[in-house]
Write a protein that holds these residues in place. Structure first.
Motif, PDB file in Angstrom:
ATOM      1  N   SER A 140      33.132  28.625  13.189  1.00  0.00           N
ATOM      2  CA  SER A 140      32.248  29.435  14.033  1.00  0.00           C
ATOM      3  C   SER A 140      31.222  30.131  13.142  1.00  0.00           C
ATOM      4  O   SER A 140      31.591  30.752  12.137  1.00  0.00           O
ATOM      5  CB  SER A 140      33.046  30.490  14.809  1.00  0.00           C
ATOM      6  N   ILE A 141      29.957  30.032  13.505  1.00  0.00           N
ATOM      7  CA  ILE A 141      28.887  30.677  12.741  1.00  0.00           C
ATOM      8  C   ILE A 141      28.418  31.917  13.491  1.00  0.00           C
ATOM      9  O   ILE A 141      28.061  31.846  14.669  1.00  0.00           O
ATOM     10  CB  ILE A 141      27.709  29.710  12.518  1.00  0.00           C
ATOM     11  N   VAL A 142      28.430  33.048  12.807  1.00  0.00           N
ATOM     12  CA  VAL A 142      28.048  34.333  13.394  1.00  0.00           C
ATOM     13  C   VAL A 142      26.762  34.815  12.726  1.00  0.00           C
ATOM     14  O   VAL A 142      26.698  34.928  11.499  1.00  0.00           O
ATOM     15  CB  VAL A 142      29.167  35.376  13.203  1.00  0.00           C
ATOM     16  N   ILE A 143      25.749  35.117  13.535  1.00  0.00           N
ATOM     17  CA  ILE A 143      24.449  35.569  13.025  1.00  0.00           C
ATOM     18  C   ILE A 143      24.132  36.947  13.587  1.00  0.00           C
ATOM     19  O   ILE A 143      23.846  37.077  14.789  1.00  0.00           O
ATOM     20  CB  ILE A 143      23.326  34.592  13.413  1.00  0.00           C
ATOM     21  N   ILE A 152      37.630  29.133  11.224  1.00  0.00           N
ATOM     22  CA  ILE A 152      36.895  29.642  10.074  1.00  0.00           C
ATOM     23  C   ILE A 152      35.664  30.382  10.573  1.00  0.00           C
ATOM     24  O   ILE A 152      34.992  29.948  11.518  1.00  0.00           O
ATOM     25  CB  ILE A 152      36.467  28.488   9.139  1.00  0.00           C
ATOM     26  N   LEU A 153      35.372  31.512   9.946  1.00  0.00           N
ATOM     27  CA  LEU A 153      34.195  32.308  10.278  1.00  0.00           C
ATOM     28  C   LEU A 153      33.164  32.157   9.169  1.00  0.00           C
ATOM     29  O   LEU A 153      33.484  32.272   7.985  1.00  0.00           O
ATOM     30  CB  LEU A 153      34.561  33.781  10.426  1.00  0.00           C
ATOM     31  N   CYS A 154      31.921  31.910   9.551  1.00  0.00           N
ATOM     32  CA  CYS A 154      30.816  31.810   8.606  1.00  0.00           C
ATOM     33  C   CYS A 154      29.747  32.806   9.043  1.00  0.00           C
ATOM     34  O   CYS A 154      29.281  32.760  10.187  1.00  0.00           O
ATOM     35  CB  CYS A 154      30.253  30.392   8.593  1.00  0.00           C
ATOM     36  N   PHE A 155      29.372  33.727   8.144  1.00  0.00           N
ATOM     37  CA  PHE A 155      28.410  34.778   8.469  1.00  0.00           C
ATOM     38  C   PHE A 155      27.057  34.425   7.842  1.00  0.00           C
ATOM     39  O   PHE A 155      26.941  34.289   6.621  1.00  0.00           O
ATOM     40  CB  PHE A 155      28.919  36.127   7.975  1.00  0.00           C
TER      41      PHE A 155
END
Length: 246
Positions: free
Chosen positions: A8-11, A82-85
């Motif tokens: 998951s990509i968090v912006i 998985i978290l991607c910031f």
């Protein structure tokens, strides 16, 4: 066959209309694709939300501004393993997801990030980019040497930080009281669960702040903020110092 880890990509975003579209379009062609992309808006007054929605990206609305708060909200809403910031002005390689999965396939690694190249439309700021690379290593070696040898590397927002969701939750996520250096603080917590790894791949970040400050002023600012933080200066003061210096 092991289960594929979804990313998951968090912006976090606030008035990012000038650059968000390019970033999201690049994310749309990732191979393999991200599980989901979440934009967490902190109250933008420009076309940030409209751009994200027009590109089919889910938008969350934060009741409070601040990257820590916004990223925590995105992490809470995310359903990936998985978290991607990701910053709104940073462009990533098309194999981002594969690189992240490969890094975290090693159970001794809890977190990772990329080498940042700061660039504009005409040139790359090699000096500032080099300093950003070096501070990933020298900052923990100087100020947390006992953790450096345990695997601590200090990652910053433009390095596209990623970690397992379970590790993020176990560490309590980003400290919502920190207005600055929140990524470095999270690295210190995550190193208790595994090494922090700097991936030997680059991401491209806009030079919009460097262009406004100039490379020497930008490097001096980053140095002073880093050393003040290392010596334990209160984060609220660091934020005021950062704003005054600008």
């Amino acid at each position: 066959m092991p289960e594929v880890q979804q990313v998951s990509i968090v912006i976090p975003a606030l008035n990012e209309a000038a650059c968000l579209g390019q970033t999201l379009r690049q994310l749309s062609i990732l191979d393999p694709p991200a599980w989901e992309v979440l934009v967490v808006d902190g109250g933008s007054e420009d076309e940030t939300v409209a751009i994200a929605e027009s590109l089919g990206v889910k938008v969350l609305y934060s009741c409070k501004q601040g990257r820590s708060v916004q990223m925590n909200q995105g992490a809470q809403a995310a359903s990936g393993d998985i978290l991607c910031f990701l910053h709104a002005d940073t462009v990533v390689p098309s194999d981002l997801i594969a690189v992240i999965r490969q890094a975290l396939a090693n159970p001794t690694v809890s977190c990772g990030g990329f080498i940042t190249l700061i660039a504009g439309s005409t040139h790359t700021h090699w000096g500032v980019s080099l300093h950003n690379y070096l501070k990933t290593f020298y900052a923990p070696l100087l100020f947390r040497p006992h953790l450096f040898f345990k695997g601590l590397r200090l990652l910053f927002g433009d390095q596209v930080m990623f970690c397992r969701r379970e590790d993020f939750q176990a560490c309590g996520g980003f400290d919502p009281t920190l207005p600055i250096m929140e990524e470095a603080d999270l690295c210190i917590k995550l190193v208790q669960r595994g090494r922090i790894r700097l991936i030997n791949r680059t991401v491209l970040t806009s030079d919009r702040r460097i262009a406004r400050w100039g490379p020497w002023k930008a490097t001096a600012l980053h140095l002073m903020i880093g050393f003040l933080w290392g010596f334990g200066v209160d984060a609220a003061y660091l934020k005021r110092f950062y704003q005054d210096f600008r």
